[in-house]
Design a protein around this motif. Structure first.
Motif, mmCIF file in Angstrom:
data_model
loop_
_atom_site.group_PDB
_atom_site.id
_atom_site.type_symbol
_atom_site.label_atom_id
_atom_site.label_comp_id
_atom_site.label_asym_id
_atom_site.label_seq_id
_atom_site.Cartn_x
_atom_site.Cartn_y
_atom_site.Cartn_z
ATOM 1 N N PRO A 44 1.590 -8.635 -3.936
ATOM 2 C CA PRO A 44 1.532 -7.193 -4.188
ATOM 3 C C PRO A 44 2.425 -6.368 -3.282
ATOM 4 O O PRO A 44 2.754 -5.239 -3.599
ATOM 5 C CB PRO A 44 0.052 -6.860 -3.956
ATOM 6 N N HIS A 45 2.805 -6.907 -2.144
ATOM 7 C CA HIS A 45 3.638 -6.158 -1.205
ATOM 8 C C HIS A 45 5.037 -6.752 -1.068
ATOM 9 O O HIS A 45 5.793 -6.327 -0.201
ATOM 10 C CB HIS A 45 2.970 -6.116 0.178
ATOM 11 N N ASP A 46 5.374 -7.723 -1.912
ATOM 12 C CA ASP A 46 6.667 -8.374 -1.785
ATOM 13 C C ASP A 46 6.881 -8.809 -0.336
ATOM 14 O O ASP A 46 7.964 -8.681 0.214
ATOM 15 C CB ASP A 46 7.783 -7.432 -2.245
ATOM 16 N N ALA A 47 5.809 -9.314 0.277
ATOM 17 C CA ALA A 47 5.855 -9.686 1.690
ATOM 18 C C ALA A 47 6.106 -11.180 1.832
ATOM 19 O O ALA A 47 6.000 -11.946 0.883
ATOM 20 C CB ALA A 47 4.528 -9.317 2.360
ATOM 21 N N ASP A 48 6.434 -11.598 3.066
ATOM 22 C CA ASP A 48 6.614 -13.030 3.274
ATOM 23 C C ASP A 48 5.252 -13.715 3.150
ATOM 24 O O ASP A 48 4.192 -13.077 3.320
ATOM 25 C CB ASP A 48 7.259 -13.302 4.635
ATOM 26 N N PRO A 49 5.211 -15.008 2.828
ATOM 27 C CA PRO A 49 3.937 -15.698 2.579
ATOM 28 C C PRO A 49 2.949 -15.592 3.728
ATOM 29 O O PRO A 49 1.737 -15.512 3.502
ATOM 30 C CB PRO A 49 4.379 -17.148 2.345
ATOM 31 N N LYS A 182 10.459 5.003 -5.187
ATOM 32 C CA LYS A 182 11.129 4.940 -3.895
ATOM 33 C C LYS A 182 10.405 3.946 -2.989
ATOM 34 O O LYS A 182 9.189 4.035 -2.809
ATOM 35 C CB LYS A 182 11.167 6.316 -3.236
ATOM 36 N N ARG A 183 11.149 3.021 -2.429
ATOM 37 C CA ARG A 183 10.549 2.003 -1.583
ATOM 38 C C ARG A 183 10.398 2.503 -0.154
ATOM 39 O O ARG A 183 11.221 3.262 0.339
ATOM 40 C CB ARG A 183 11.400 0.723 -1.602
ATOM 41 N N GLU A 184 9.317 2.067 0.479
ATOM 42 C CA GLU A 184 9.129 2.332 1.896
ATOM 43 C C GLU A 184 8.554 1.086 2.545
ATOM 44 O O GLU A 184 7.934 0.254 1.883
ATOM 45 C CB GLU A 184 8.211 3.533 2.122
ATOM 46 N N LEU A 193 5.508 -4.687 5.458
ATOM 47 C CA LEU A 193 5.039 -4.698 4.080
ATOM 48 C C LEU A 193 5.798 -3.651 3.287
ATOM 49 O O LEU A 193 5.963 -2.511 3.739
ATOM 50 C CB LEU A 193 3.543 -4.403 4.018
ATOM 51 N N ASN A 194 6.253 -4.031 2.118
ATOM 52 C CA ASN A 194 6.947 -3.097 1.249
ATOM 53 C C ASN A 194 5.953 -2.371 0.358
ATOM 54 O O ASN A 194 4.969 -2.948 -0.108
ATOM 55 C CB ASN A 194 7.976 -3.821 0.382
ATOM 56 N N ALA A 210 0.431 3.835 -6.152
ATOM 57 C CA ALA A 210 1.839 3.613 -6.484
ATOM 58 C C ALA A 210 2.119 2.135 -6.739
ATOM 59 O O ALA A 210 2.898 1.789 -7.634
ATOM 60 C CB ALA A 210 2.733 4.138 -5.365
ATOM 61 N N MET A 211 1.484 1.250 -5.979
ATOM 62 C CA MET A 211 1.699 -0.183 -6.177
ATOM 63 C C MET A 211 1.173 -0.631 -7.545
ATOM 64 O O MET A 211 1.786 -1.460 -8.223
ATOM 65 C CB MET A 211 1.014 -0.971 -5.064
ATOM 66 N N ILE A 212 0.036 -0.081 -7.961
ATOM 67 C CA ILE A 212 -0.521 -0.432 -9.267
ATOM 68 C C ILE A 212 0.372 0.107 -10.389
ATOM 69 O O ILE A 212 0.601 -0.569 -11.393
ATOM 70 C CB ILE A 212 -1.962 0.096 -9.378
ATOM 71 N N LEU A 213 0.894 1.317 -10.227
ATOM 72 C CA LEU A 213 1.822 1.854 -11.225
ATOM 73 C C LEU A 213 3.086 1.017 -11.306
ATOM 74 O O LEU A 213 3.617 0.775 -12.408
ATOM 75 C CB LEU A 213 2.162 3.307 -10.883
#
Length: 223
Positions: A44-49, A182-184, A193-194, A210-213
């Motif tokens: 969900p956050h495009d984060a590293d594993p 817009k990414r933060e 975390l993105n 915003a993440m759900i949208l």
């Protein structure tokens, strides 16, 4: 031009959007909601594993559900709420109707429908659940199941002022335009975390909403 922009070239009509949602989504409850060892996918956050595993390990797990209500109008719109500013938990933020699942909620859908009635008086007869988006986990232990639903026109809202200051609609095409995403980057326990931020007039849509949208865009709107 980015891949996102290419996908946004042709806007979906209302019937196309709802048809595609019904084709792509199901009401199968994500395993990660009830299995504490499951790590939600996609990330969900495009984060590293390592970051995702750390978020998934937060305890206690707090199962939650939100309604993602898309109103069936000539130009479909998304119904959002502004939480009462005096709330200690996410006060003043833009959100979907929803909250923690109760022990007697039969499913995430039941929880989302109950919360929508309690918060904004959205009667169930106007709501047609379509399916679940991907589960969203937060660094606070929440595992949120977004329930995408078609909302038929003609409803009248009754806001619970203890929880909600306002309810408003945003055109679906505005929220599904990736140029408005817009990414933060946020920092949590040393991890980056993105996330996303979407602006609508003076309203700032961020965080889980915003993440759900964004997930709605990726799962349904984007080709």
């Amino acid at each position: 031009m980015t891949d996102d922009a290419t996908h946004d070239n042709r806007l979906l009509t209302g019937p196309e959007f709802f048809s595609r949602a019904q084709e792509r989504l199901t009401i199968n409850v994500p395993a990660a909601l009830t299995n504490p060892d499951a790590v939600p996918h996609p990330n969900p956050h495009d984060a590293d594993p390592a970051a995702l595993a750390a978020i998934a390990a937060v305890r206690p797990i707090r199962p939650a559900a939100v309604l993602v209500p898309v109103v069936q109008r000539n130009e479909p719109s998304v119904l959002l709420t502004e939480r009462t500013a005096r709330l200690t938990d996410h006060g003043g933020e833009i959100s979907f109707p929803g909250g923690n699942m109760d022990a007697d909620d039969a499913s995430p859908t039941a929880a989302a429908l109950r919360e929508a009635e309690e918060e904004i008086g959205l009667e169930r007869e106007f709501v047609e659940p379509i399916g679940y988006l991907d589960i969203h986990i937060t660094p606070f232990g929440h595992r949120i199941v977004p329930v995408l639903a078609r909302v038929l026109p003609g409803f009248a809202l009754r806001l619970n002022r203890d929880e909600v200051d306002d309810a408003f609609e945003v055109p679906l095409t505005v929220l599904m335009d990736s140029q408005n995403h817009k990414r933060e980057t946020l920092n949590w326990n040393g991890f980056s975390l993105n996330s996303y931020v979407m602006q609508f007039g003076e309203r700032r849509i961020w965080g889980a909403t915003a993440m759900i949208l964004r997930n709605l865009y990726e799962r349904v709107y984007r080709r």
